[in-house]
Design an enzyme around this catalytic site. Structure first.
Site, short mmCIF file in Angstrom:
data_model
loop_
_atom_site.label_atom_id
_atom_site.label_comp_id
_atom_site.label_asym_id
_atom_site.label_seq_id
_atom_site.Cartn_x
_atom_site.Cartn_y
_atom_site.Cartn_z
N GLN A 285 21.04 38.59 45.91
CA GLN A 285 22.51 38.56 45.98
C GLN A 285 23.03 37.26 45.36
OE1 GLN A 285 24.64 40.81 47.30
NE2 GLN A 285 23.29 42.21 48.37
N CYS B 153 36.42 36.72 35.31
CA CYS B 153 37.31 36.78 36.48
C CYS B 153 38.53 37.64 36.14
CB CYS B 153 37.87 35.41 36.82
SG CYS B 153 36.66 34.18 37.24
N ASP C 52 22.30 50.45 51.80
CA ASP C 52 23.00 49.52 50.90
C ASP C 52 22.81 50.02 49.46
OD1 ASP C 52 24.14 47.39 49.58
OD2 ASP C 52 22.67 45.90 50.23
N CYS D 190 31.46 27.09 33.91
CA CYS D 190 32.18 28.13 34.65
C CYS D 190 32.37 27.68 36.08
CB CYS D 190 31.36 29.41 34.60
SG CYS D 190 31.96 30.66 35.73
N CYS E 62 29.14 48.58 47.91
CA CYS E 62 29.81 47.78 46.87
C CYS E 62 30.85 48.60 46.15
CB CYS E 62 28.78 47.18 45.92
SG CYS E 62 27.70 48.41 45.18
N GLU F 233 12.71 51.09 48.58
CA GLU F 233 13.33 50.59 47.35
C GLU F 233 12.63 51.24 46.16
OE1 GLU F 233 15.81 48.51 46.11
OE2 GLU F 233 14.87 48.95 44.18
N TYR G 17 17.46 51.54 50.35
CA TYR G 17 17.95 50.77 49.19
C TYR G 17 17.81 49.28 49.51
CZ TYR G 17 20.29 55.31 48.58
OH TYR G 17 20.59 56.64 48.49
N CYS H 50 40.64 27.61 35.79
CA CYS H 50 39.83 27.61 34.57
C CYS H 50 40.73 27.86 33.36
CB CYS H 50 38.78 28.71 34.67
SG CYS H 50 37.87 28.94 33.14
#
Ligand code: SAH
Length: 488
Positions: A311, A80, A416, A163, A443, A361, A340, A71
């Site tokens: 996701q 990025c 999660d 993108c 994450c 949740e 979660y 890019c």
């Protein structure tokens, strides 16, 4: 050293934010756009006692891991951080980041980690993977209409109309919106004055269905000549849903409360299939088996609205959830808690192989989506609760959750959590309920390491660790971990 001094440094590592890290005179320097293996000349921007920030002036000796970024806007746009680094090196860095965190914060030994860590799951083609894009609309300094992404840590819009992380349809949608705005003289929103109409263009695509959704976020109730806009957008192949979202607040939050459907359906569909990755060294027979396993796997369908959490990398999400399924090692008899749970994606993925799944949740709309998705798939053994994971699960443990009936022994707990990790009460309740296995999807390797340590001190052992690259070209890394109860 002082501000604005020039210095030379060799970049030894990358920080969790994707900055190059090097040492000079006992100081640690963080330098944006410098990559591991580079020798660079940089300017001192900010100095603290033991560390500082530098601005890259020149790469004196490029790293052997440097590649030509695909890019052209790679350094301007904040999206990025790693595009100029070869993909195998990106994967290696992420694997290393997880290991270092588990060692340093989790207190796990190197030899144990070597024994339980599996190679990071990368992507065959680490571009064009995002199923969602949110483009801010505004004007550049010359007053031209621009759509794109924010530059790193700023609200200046870098015009990125195609993108490379997003789908090719995004560019077509932006072209239409731009043409419409120019011919109808529709003003983009201006953050400083709060004037103007169009704030964001949100685009989503169902990868397995090919269905496309556009939602324009506007500072008003309606657009001029909405019909013409819809006609133009509807010509893009796959278009299924066009809507408006009203956001009249002076805020950074993208979506407002009110939605209005302009054309098509209010949602698009997508499907996630279980997958079995053939190991790299697999022979033809093993590969064929893996493909068979994958085809036999029943997919789970989802309805997605502009507001749903889903996701963003569906290809890797299938691999991630399939790992959760594998680690959970189900026979069909298990009671599972999925804490979660978002819109219930993991719960529904596991439900077909378990006796019952309970999902928890905190966001009410996500829980509604989870329940609707269960109905859509004819899944009757998944029950969803709205509330804090720690509160709902501990109420269940104490027999104070009448909707779930008597507290039965729990076989598997899946968590999660968001970046901040699990609440202490959540971990305490897991230990009290003593499931045979805990599958942790994380994450953030730092909070993962902290939480795993607590679980291990409470009677669990680390069995399998596998990072999954959900955010190729970016610095984030997802990890799936299996822990099991230590047998006395
Ligand atoms: N497992 C889902 C979502 C993971 S994201 C998936 O794979 O799609 C983490 C989720 O935790 C978010 O949906 C967030 O709203 C929710 N969350 C954050 N704090 C929570 C809490 N204390 N209790 C329950 N859910 C929480």
């Amino acid at each position: 050293m002082k501000k604005n001094d020039l210095f030379q440094v060799e970049i030894e590592d990358m920080s969790a934010e994707g900055l190059g890290v090097g040492h000079v005179d006992g100081m640690t320097f963080f330098i944006k756009d410098a990559l591991v293996g580079d020798v660079v000349e940089a300017l001192v921007m900010k100095l603290k006692k033991h560390y500082g920030y530098g601005r890259l002036r020149r790469v004196l000796q490029p790293s052997v891991y440097r590649v030509e970024p695909r890019c052209p806007l790679e350094r301007l746009c904040g999206g990025c951080q790693l595009q100029a680094l070869s993909y195998p090196k990106q994967l290696e860095l992420k694997q290393q980041l997880v290991r270092e965190n588990l060692q340093r914060i989790g207190g796990f030994s190197r030899s144990l980690l070597e024994a339980v860590t599996e190679p990071i799951v990368g992507m065959e083609d680490p571009y064009r993977y995002r199923n969602k894009a949110q483009y801010p609309v505004g004007r550049d300094r010359e007053g031209n209409l621009v759509m794109g992404f924010y530059a790193a840590r700023s609200h200046r819009i870098v015009p990125v109309e195609d993108c490379l992380l997003g789908v090719t349809e995004n560019a077509a949608v932006l072209r239409v919106v731009k043409e419409y705005m120019e011919t109808r003289e529709v003003m983009p929103y201006d953050e400083t004055s709060g004037q103007g109409l169009i704030r964001h263009v949100l685009i989503r695509k169902g990868f397995h269905t090919g269905e496309l959704m556009v939602c324009l976020v506007i500072n008003g109730e309606c657009l001029p000549d909405e019909e013409r806009l819809c006609e133009m957008l509807a010509e893009i192949p796959g278009m299924k849903s066009i809507s408006l979202n009203v956001n009249r607040e002076r805020t950074n939050v993208i979506l407002g409360e009110k939605m209005r459907l302009l054309w098509g359906e209010p949602t698009i569909g997508d499907v996630l299939y279980p997958r079995k990755e053939a190991p790299e060294e697999a022979d033809a027979e093993q590969r064929a088996k893996a493909v068979k396993w994958q085809k036999a796997g029943k997919g789970v369908s989802f309805r997605i609205s502009p507001k749903s959490f889903y996701q963003v990398n569906p290809v890797q999400t299938e691999k991630l959830y399939s790992l959760v399924l594998e680690y959970a090692d189900l026979t069909g008899e298990e009671i599972i808690w999925d804490l979660y749970c978002g819109i219930g994606t993991i719960s529904l993925f596991l439900a077909g192989s378990a006796r019952r799944v309970y999902g928890v949740e905190v966001v009410p709309e996500a829980v509604e989506d989870a329940r609707e998705n269960a109905v859509l798939n004819g899944i009757e053994n998944a029950v969803f609760f709205q509330g804090r994971a720690e509160e709902v699960f501990s109420a269940y443990a104490k027999g104070q959750l009448p909707e779930a009936g008597e507290a039965e022994p729990v076989d598997v707990v899946v968590v999660d959590p968001p970046r901040k990790g699990c609440d202490p009460l959540c971990l305490e309740t897991i230990l009290a309920m003593s499931p045979k296995r805990v599958v942790y999807v994380s994450c953030d390797p730092a909070t993962l390491a902290r939480d795993l340590r607590i679980l291990c001190e409470g009677g669990y052992e680390l069995r399998r660790v596998r990072p999954v690259d959900q955010f190729c070209q970016g610095m984030h890394v997802e990890t799936v971990v299996l822990m099991s109860q230590v047998k006395n």
